[in-house]
Design a protein around this motif. Structure first.
Motif, PDB file in Angstrom:
ATOM      1  N   UNK A   1       0.833  -1.200   0.000  1.00 58.85           N
ATOM      2  CA  UNK A   1       0.000   0.000   0.000  1.00 58.85           C
ATOM      3  C   UNK A   1       0.875   1.261   0.000  1.00 58.85           C
TER       4      UNK A   1
ATOM      5  N   UNK B   1       2.770   1.604  -3.401  1.00 56.54           N
ATOM      6  CA  UNK B   1       1.943   2.034  -4.544  1.00 56.54           C
ATOM      7  C   UNK B   1       1.609   3.518  -4.451  1.00 56.54           C
ATOM      8  N   UNK B   2       1.404   3.988  -3.212  1.00 59.90           N
ATOM      9  CA  UNK B   2       1.121   5.414  -3.048  1.00 59.90           C
ATOM     10  C   UNK B   2       2.370   6.250  -3.334  1.00 59.90           C
TER      11      UNK B   2
ATOM     12  N   UNK C   1       3.917   4.845  -7.862  1.00 63.60           N
ATOM     13  CA  UNK C   1       2.936   4.108  -8.675  1.00 63.60           C
ATOM     14  C   UNK C   1       3.627   3.394  -9.838  1.00 63.60           C
TER      15      UNK C   1
ATOM     16  N   UNK D   1       1.209  -2.805  -9.245  1.00 61.39           N
ATOM     17  CA  UNK D   1      -0.223  -3.096  -9.404  1.00 61.39           C
ATOM     18  C   UNK D   1      -0.443  -4.576  -9.714  1.00 61.39           C
TER      19      UNK D   1
END
Lengths: 224, 225
Positions: free
Chosen positions: A97, A100-101, A104, A109
């Motif tokens: 989490x 990805x923040x 990206x 993903x």
């Protein structure tokens, strides 16, 4: 990409869930194996050369682009304790989490889609390093350092150990961290030709046993 | 906050108001406050008051046990699958403010497993007066103090007392026995909080949690609008 991304990823305040885990230190404190800065250093040295080396090699291989699914299976095979597997996947999901923040990327993903409940944390760490533009050595350093910084921080809370003594332990381990990171990267490069069996399989049985014991306690400060 | 660029795959980031499938997620309300002020009792009372009209779940953040979760289970305020305990590694404020990842997973797993949900109550482990919830974790927060903890707490202020969306002063029935001046607490709270609401409650007698439940319903109406 910026080399300084390594500082972001390796920062103990990077919000990836590590603060709730002691890396086996809580079980070792209760069993009387960690009682002081000296015994904390012994514990960390053992963890660095076993769990730390394996985590470093997994992270480095993931950073090199080795198929994460194969690395995740290799991590399972090197983690006999179900409690530790569970903790590694929870931490992997939490790191996912934050990664990805922060950076990206399609690879992150895809990994999140494939492992919605979390892949092993070192595998996610390697893919995160890759997304941040970092290399295998950076990923190996992060994983190896986390293998000792977690127990050191936890021991400060568990024993009210002098925080300067705990930080001194980490500083004294730095030359060994260099060697472990080097070995981890070397193994990871061999994975490119030889497959995941080239990954180290060093293990600390007392860590595994301690994790199972700890997971059964009704009252504890840390999740693992 | 809108950091998830992909809009597919699992795990929306933090406060994104929609779930990965595009539906609106549950409203999340945090309850924080000092040890023993009545957070768990307030959560239990809210569950009893709201469970027949709403689909709800609870996340607890016990400091070192599952005691708060087990209290809620023992009281049978909700079915067990609607109550999740998060372990906080000796730092309950970290888990609700600085590194919210374990709590975010707990709320997302609850929505996946027992959803759809209208409301998730996230209860902090008892902590100090500076503990507040991250906006990435909750949409609104309730800070629970009690009259027996000293009637100077509203005057002392701190982020919880000053900024919480609702301040609850609990155990008003004890005020005469501990020498707490409720009028003074109300005046001090008004001075610290200006227009932000304050509820004085006792869960030992009627109307109990009614005012707090009404406030929660108001937030839900605004969230669903």
């Amino acid at each position: 990409m910026s080399r300084a991304a390594l500082l972001v990823l390796a920062d103990g305040r990077f919000p990836a869930g590590g603060h709730a885990h002691s890396g086996g230190a809580e079980a070792a404190v209760k069993a009387g194996r960690i009682t002081s800065a000296a015994s904390l250093e012994d514990f960390c040295r053992g963890r660095l050369h076993t769990a730390g080396l394996v985590a470093g090699a997994l992270a480095a291989a993931a950073a090199l682009g080795v198929e994460p699914r194969e690395l995740d299976a290799a991590a399972d095979a090197r983690t006999p304790s179900p409690a530790l597997r569970g903790a590694a996947r929870r931490l992997g999901r939490q790191l996912m989490r934050a990664a990805r923040a922060s950076w990206p990327s399609a690879e992150l993903d895809a990994l999140a889609g494939e492992f919605p409940k979390g892949a092993h944390q070192p595998v996610v760490l390697g893919v995160a390093a890759r997304a941040a533009g970092l290399g295998p050595a950076d990923a190996a350093y992060c994983a190896a350092y986390e293998s000792v910084s977690g127990p050191a921080t936890a021991t400060v809370r568990l024993l009210s150990l002098d925080p300067f003594d705990a930080t001194g332990v980490l500083a004294r381990l730095a030359p060994e961290l260099d060697r472990v990171a080097d070995a981890a990267v070397e193994a990871a490069r061999r994975v490119l030709d030889e497959g995941v069996d080239a990954l180290p399989a060093a293990s600390g049985p007392v860590l595994e046993i301690g994790a199972e014991w700890h997971a059964a306690w009704p009252v504890r400060l840390f999740a693992s | 906050m809108h950091l998830d660029h992909t809009h597919h795959g699992p795990a929306a980031v933090s406060a994104d108001a929609h779930r990965p499938d595009g539906t609106r997620r549950a409203l999340r309300i945090g309850l924080g406050g000092p040890v023993g002020s009545g957070k768990t009792a307030t959560v239990a009372a809210l569950c009893r008051a709201l469970r027949d009209e709403l689909s709800l779940a609870v996340v607890t953040n016990d400091i070192y046990t599952r005691e708060d979760a087990e209290f809620l289970l023992r009281e049978a305020v909700l079915p067990p699958e609607r109550i999740t305990a998060v372990e906080t590694g000796a730092c309950p404020h970290t888990a609700i403010r600085d590194d919210i990842s374990a709590n975010l997973e707990a709320v997302e797993d609850l929505e996946d497993e027992v959803g759809p949900l209208d409301l998730i109550l996230v209860e902090s482990g008892g902590d100090n007066l500076t503990a507040t919830f991250s906006k990435g974790l909750v949409d609104a927060q309730i800070f629970v103090i009690d009259v027996a903890g000293g009637d100077d707490i509203p005057r002392k202020g701190g982020p919880g007392v000053t900024t919480a969306d609702l301040l609850v002063v609990n155990k008003t029935d004890l005020a005469p026995y501990v020498g707490s001046d409720l009028a003074r607490m109300a005046a001090d709270a008004k001075a610290q909080r200006a227009e932000l609401p304050v509820v004085f409650q006792s869960l030992r007698a009627e109307p109990g949690v009614t005012d707090v439940a009404a406030w929660v319903r108001g937030r839900l109406t605004a969230w669903a609008a």
